[in-house]
Design an enzyme around this catalytic site. Structure first.
Site, PDB file in Angstrom:
ATOM      1  N   ASP A 181       2.091  13.749 -11.846  1.00  0.00           N
ATOM      2  CA  ASP A 181       2.442  12.684 -10.912  1.00  0.00           C
ATOM      3  C   ASP A 181       1.146  12.058 -10.402  1.00  0.00           C
ATOM      4  O   ASP A 181       0.459  12.634  -9.547  1.00  0.00           O
ATOM      5  CB  ASP A 181       3.271  13.278  -9.762  1.00  0.00           C
TER       6      ASP A 181
ATOM      7  N   TYR B 287       5.142  16.235  -2.819  1.00  0.00           N
ATOM      8  CA  TYR B 287       6.005  15.084  -2.550  1.00  0.00           C
ATOM      9  C   TYR B 287       6.000  14.223  -3.804  1.00  0.00           C
ATOM     10  O   TYR B 287       4.966  13.678  -4.196  1.00  0.00           O
ATOM     11  CB  TYR B 287       5.489  14.274  -1.348  1.00  0.00           C
TER      12      TYR B 287
ATOM     13  N   LYS C  62       2.580   2.488  -6.775  1.00  0.00           N
ATOM     14  CA  LYS C  62       1.681   1.953  -5.747  1.00  0.00           C
ATOM     15  C   LYS C  62       0.961   0.666  -6.187  1.00  0.00           C
ATOM     16  O   LYS C  62       1.597  -0.275  -6.606  1.00  0.00           O
ATOM     17  CB  LYS C  62       0.674   3.038  -5.337  1.00  0.00           C
TER      18      LYS C  62
HETATM   19  C1  LIG Z   1       2.587  11.672  -5.436  1.00  0.00           C
HETATM   20  C2  LIG Z   1       3.700  10.740  -5.106  1.00  0.00           C
HETATM   21  N1  LIG Z   1       4.737  10.658  -5.928  1.00  0.00           N
HETATM   22  C3  LIG Z   1       5.763   9.810  -5.701  1.00  0.00           C
HETATM   23  C4  LIG Z   1       5.774   9.027  -4.580  1.00  0.00           C
HETATM   24  C5  LIG Z   1       6.939   8.112  -4.333  1.00  0.00           C
HETATM   25  O1  LIG Z   1       6.563   6.793  -4.509  1.00  0.00           O
HETATM   26  P1  LIG Z   1       7.452   5.621  -3.854  1.00  0.00           P
HETATM   27  O2  LIG Z   1       7.217   5.694  -2.384  1.00  0.00           O
HETATM   28  O3  LIG Z   1       6.929   4.388  -4.492  1.00  0.00           O
HETATM   29  O4  LIG Z   1       8.860   5.921  -4.221  1.00  0.00           O
HETATM   30  C6  LIG Z   1       4.711   9.083  -3.682  1.00  0.00           C
HETATM   31  C7  LIG Z   1       4.702   8.240  -2.475  1.00  0.00           C
HETATM   32  O5  LIG Z   1       3.874   8.332  -1.639  1.00  0.00           O
HETATM   33  C8  LIG Z   1       3.652   9.970  -3.952  1.00  0.00           C
HETATM   34  O6  LIG Z   1       2.611  10.084  -3.121  1.00  0.00           O
END
Ligand SMILES: Cc1ncc(COP(=O)(O)O)c(C=O)c1O
Length: 457
Positions: free
Chosen positions: A264, A184, A291
């Site tokens: 990521d 994700y 976050k």
């Molecule tokens: C690994 C990872 N990347 C990207 C995101 C997306 O972040 P946002 O919810 O701030 O768009 C998340 C959200 O939980 C995530 O866990």
């Protein structure tokens, strides 16, 4: 099980199958009964949440504006949060194990964050429609902590990944990106079992199996791969950790063919002072963040190598545009910096994640021998319910979650005053007391005892 085409074994096999089917039926009937009862108790306990939900359905599809937060029969509506607790509209107080999906690392309304937000509003103003010195102050600290040469800010982890990918494509002049099933990377970048219907760039993903070193090498080592995008631990996918060998191989293969290695760290950057990359010894070309690094406000960032980030340098006539009304918003720039410099210091990051490791070890010991298991790293955890109670999970294919049991767990943990996600993720927050972690383990033990027939291996 004996092969169906074996004439000798067939009658025995059929009898076995019959018994299995009957006992499975009994289990699923018992689970349905337990679930129905838990839902009924839930509805009775939460009349105000129900009413608010029904009202919200007038204006929001399904009363919802963030899919993850919808849970049947209706979601609990929270009124406020304080430190490690959240308070709902029906007067219940919960220990918050959702932790705003890892973003509420500092707890709700940490005094230093509050002070920073109030000061910023009173003496600076909300958004100035101009560059501010503070954006460089925050940029410098994040770059130092996460070993980045240059960084840019945006408003979410999703945006961070989208911009990192656009930069990688521009830099390499290639389009294809290797990602992994179960990943994700944001609202339009989900790869549970392929590209989601609302996913972007549909034709340009090459999807591999997480932790499959040889498979990943084959996919990456091509001359048309722009980037590899990976989580060091698949967070939303159930806290499935990449092995060091796997992650290092992705980096090696990407570098070999001139593809950009994007790590990521939107979720995992809180696993240590320098993120997961420092723990594993990775040196990504680009790292994406989000976050808690905005102090609890909407935030995202992407950064890394100077030459790649230069595609975003507006002094060049041919630069990629990266705009966003709130990219350098004053609140996130100030509160984010206070959080990282004054609260989430290196020693706090190390100690806190040790507490998380200790919690998970105790929990796993308490649930061993049942269908329940827990995975994760540091203070990020996910509980699972599966045949065999698997703890060794290398990729999303390795586990088939029992969603009935997960729902029952979710509903009954609320009755014990724990706010967790339905999918089972538990993100501890700095102010979460050890006594609440211990109480959780006791409540889990009682849950497993109550439902011993359902959770037996
Ligand atoms: C690994 C990872 N990347 C990207 C995101 C997306 O972040 P946002 O919810 O701030 O768009 C998340 C959200 O939980 C995530 O866990």
């Amino acid at each position: 099980m004996p092969k169906a085409d074996s004439p000798v074994s067939q009658p025995v096999a059929m009898a076995e199958v019959g018994l299995q089917v009957k006992s499975l039926q009994k289990t699923s009937d018992a689970l349905s009964t337990a679930l129905a009862a838990a839902k009924e108790r839930f509805s009775k306990r939460n009349p105000n949440s129900k009413e608010i939900f029904e009202g919200a359905c007038d204006h929001l599809p399904g009363g919802n504006t963030r899919t993850l937060l919808y849970t049947a029969p209706f979601p609990v509506c929270m009124k406020k949060g304080e430190a490690y607790q959240v308070f709902d509209e029906d007067g219940h107080v919960y220990t918050d194990f959702v932790g705003e999906l890892t973003a509420a690392l500092y707890g709700h309304s940490h005094p230093l964050i509050q002070k920073s937000l109030i000061n910023t509003m009173q003496s600076i103003g909300l958004n100035l429609g101009a560059t501010i010195q503070q954006e460089n102050v925050h940029a410098k600290l994040i770059c130092e902590r996460f070993n980045l040469s240059k960084i840019r800010f945006c408003n979410s982890g999703t945006e961070a990944n989208l911009h990192a990918l656009a930069g990688a494509r521009r830099f390499t002049g290639r389009r294809k990106v290797v990602v992994f099933y179960g990943a994700y990377h944001g609202a339009v970048l989900g790869f549970w079992d392929g590209v989601q219907e609302n996913g972007v760039d549909k034709a340009e993903w090459v999807i591999g199996k997480y932790n499959d070193i040889e498979g990943a090498k084959r996919l990456i080592e091509q001359d048309d791969i722009a980037a590899v995008l990976v989580e060091g631990m698949q967070g939303a996918g159930g806290c499935i950790s990449g092995t060091n060998e796997f992650l290092l191989q992705l980096q090696t293969s990407a570098k070999k063919v001139g593809a950009i290695f994007i790590l990521d760290e939107v979720m995992t950057s809180r696993l240590g002072p320098g993120g997961l990359q420092a723990i594993v010894g990775l040196n990504p070309d680009i790292t994406t963040l989000g976050k808690y690094l905005g102090g609890g406000l909407a935030f995202g960032a992407f950064g890394g190598r100077t030459d790649i980030m230069a595609v975003y340098d507006p002094r060049s006539a041919n630069s990629l545009a990266h705009s966003g009304t709130f990219n350098n918003n004053t609140l996130a720039m100030y509160a984010g910096h206070v959080g990282l410099s004054e609260i989430w210091t290196s020693s706090v990051a190390v100690e806190f994640n040790k507490r998380g490791d200790a919690f998970r070890a105790k929990l796993q010991a308490a649930i061993a021998g049942t269908k329940m298991s827990v995975t994760g790293q540091g203070a990020l955890n996910a509980v699972h319910f599966s045949e065999g109670g698997k703890t060794e999970i290398a990729c999303s294919d390795d586990i088939s979650e029992d969603w009935g049991l997960k729902d029952l767990f979710f509903l009954e943990m609320m009755e014990d005053s724990f706010w967790i996600t339905r999918r089972g993720s538990i993100a501890l927050m700095l102010p979460t007391p050890d006594s609440e972690m211990d109480r959780f383990i006791e409540c889990v033990g009682r849950f497993l005892q109550r439902h011993k027939d359902l959770v037996a291996l």
